[in-house]
Design a protein around this motif. Structure first.
Motif, PDB file in Angstrom:
ATOM      1  N   ILE A   6      98.348-136.560 -52.322  1.00  0.00           N
ATOM      2  CA  ILE A   6      98.054-135.952 -53.617  1.00  0.00           C
ATOM      3  C   ILE A   6      99.100-136.353 -54.642  1.00  0.00           C
ATOM      4  CG2 ILE A   6      97.862-133.763 -54.884  1.00  0.00           C
ATOM      5  CD1 ILE A   6      96.763-132.517 -52.302  1.00  0.00           C
ATOM      6  N   VAL A   7     100.364-136.315 -54.225  1.00  0.00           N
ATOM      7  CA  VAL A   7     101.448-136.682 -55.136  1.00  0.00           C
ATOM      8  C   VAL A   7     101.317-138.146 -55.537  1.00  0.00           C
ATOM      9  CG1 VAL A   7     103.940-136.935 -55.365  1.00  0.00           C
ATOM     10  CG2 VAL A   7     102.996-134.907 -54.258  1.00  0.00           C
ATOM     11  N   ALA A   8     101.022-139.006 -54.584  1.00  0.00           N
ATOM     12  CA  ALA A   8     100.859-140.428 -54.898  1.00  0.00           C
ATOM     13  C   ALA A   8      99.697-140.648 -55.859  1.00  0.00           C
ATOM     14  CB  ALA A   8     100.641-141.223 -53.612  1.00  0.00           C
ATOM     15  N   ALA A   9      98.636-139.857 -55.702  1.00  0.00           N
ATOM     16  CA  ALA A   9      97.460-139.990 -56.569  1.00  0.00           C
ATOM     17  C   ALA A   9      97.748-139.561 -57.999  1.00  0.00           C
ATOM     18  CB  ALA A   9      96.297-139.176 -56.005  1.00  0.00           C
ATOM     19  N   SER A  10      98.880-138.887 -58.221  1.00  0.00           N
ATOM     20  CA  SER A  10      99.245-138.503 -59.590  1.00  0.00           C
ATOM     21  C   SER A  10      99.515-139.726 -60.440  1.00  0.00           C
ATOM     22  CB  SER A  10     100.492-137.610 -59.579  1.00  0.00           C
ATOM     23  OG  SER A  10     101.666-138.366 -59.290  1.00  0.00           O
ATOM     24  N   GLY A  11      99.857-140.845 -59.780  1.00  0.00           N
ATOM     25  CA  GLY A  11     100.141-142.066 -60.514  1.00  0.00           C
ATOM     26  C   GLY A  11     101.477-142.058 -61.215  1.00  0.00           C
ATOM     27  N   ASN A  12     102.333-141.082 -60.891  1.00  0.00           N
ATOM     28  CA  ASN A  12     103.649-140.989 -61.518  1.00  0.00           C
ATOM     29  C   ASN A  12     104.715-141.318 -60.470  1.00  0.00           C
ATOM     30  OD1 ASN A  12     106.214-139.849 -62.408  1.00  0.00           O
ATOM     31  ND2 ASN A  12     105.062-138.915 -64.074  1.00  0.00           N
ATOM     32  N   PRO A  13     105.316-142.518 -60.529  1.00  0.00           N
ATOM     33  CA  PRO A  13     106.296-142.928 -59.515  1.00  0.00           C
ATOM     34  C   PRO A  13     107.503-142.004 -59.426  1.00  0.00           C
ATOM     35  CG  PRO A  13     105.571-144.819 -60.812  1.00  0.00           C
ATOM     36  CD  PRO A  13     105.063-143.591 -61.511  1.00  0.00           C
ATOM     37  N   LEU A  14     107.926-141.430 -60.549  1.00  0.00           N
ATOM     38  CA  LEU A  14     109.099-140.571 -60.524  1.00  0.00           C
ATOM     39  C   LEU A  14     108.807-139.273 -59.791  1.00  0.00           C
ATOM     40  CD1 LEU A  14     112.004-140.090 -61.262  1.00  0.00           C
ATOM     41  CD2 LEU A  14     111.269-139.267 -63.514  1.00  0.00           C
TER      42      LEU A  14
END
Length: 231
Positions: free
Chosen positions: A158-166
């Motif tokens: 889910i976190v990876a799917a946010s598209g925000n590397p930071l």
């Protein structure tokens, strides 16, 4: 288990930039891109000197800089090993302690809420398929370890799917403090634990519904047991 990787991906140095900086940059890239995973024994000084065509002192200076950043760990009499794949993760690892585990949970939960909001708008079909399979494994895994791993990977997805590397890097850096003890995940080994809450998050992501994803994530976090304040 540790593995020793070759140096064929490394390139000779160039002029106008300090040699130790060039070497450190290339070694750092090998670590951060996963060529040398955590636990890897990096090439020895002799191999690096031969590869870069420079002095042993220059190589040592580059290695010391990466040790200082927390990416490498020097083991006298054994060699140098990859300790972390991210400078941020290394810093977080030093900052986090047993006494601050509650604070870690609070920060991690804040990241997961925002990640769910962003993921609802940015998630791809292939990511949804992967999350669906991980959710199935979370409740149908053969062993508690399998179910724990599936749960961790579900939230990572889910976190990876946010598209925000930071956000992804911060979340990953906080994980060791959260999963170091399975007791922090009370009920993970109980079939059906928070099944509806997890499914609600996935359903909202499939609908590309940011508000629904946030609400479902908050409901999950409220239902999950947190570590006690005495920890």
């Amino acid at each position: 288990m540790s593995y020793s990787y070759g140096v064929h991906h490394l390139q000779p140095t160039v002029r106008n930039v300090p040699l130790s900086v060039q070497i450190g940059t290339q070694l750092r890239e090998q670590i951060m891109n996963g060529t040398w995973p955590v636990g890897t024994k990096v090439p020895g000084e002799h191999d690096l000197v031969r590869t870069f065509g420079t002095s042993r002192n220059t190589v040592r200076e580059a290695l010391r800089a990466l040790v200082h950043l927390g990416l490498l760990e020097s083991r006298p009499g054994d060699g140098t090993y990859v300790r972390s794949t991210s400078e941020l993760e290394a810093v977080l690892g030093r900052r986090i302690s047993e006494e601050s585990v509650n604070e870690v949970f609070e920060v991690r939960e804040a990241l997961e809420v925002q990640a769910a909001r962003l993921a609802a708008s940015r998630i791809t079909e292939s990511q949804i398929v992967e999350l669906r399979e991980l959710l199935r494994e979370r409740y149908a895994g053969e062993t508690p370890a399998d179910r724990l791993q599936a749960d961790v990977r579900f939230h990572q997805g889910i976190v990876a799917a946010s598209g925000n590397p930071l956000i992804t890097e911060l979340h990953h850096g906080l994980e060791p403090a959260v999963i170091h003890d399975e007791s922090n995940y009370s009920g993970l080994n109980t079939d059906g634990f928070l099944l509806e809450e997890h499914q609600a998050i996935l359903d909202a992501l499939e609908r590309h519904d940011p508000d629904g994803a946030v609400a479902a994530t908050l409901q999950l976090l409220d239902g999950a047991n947190r570590p006690s304040a005495s920890k």
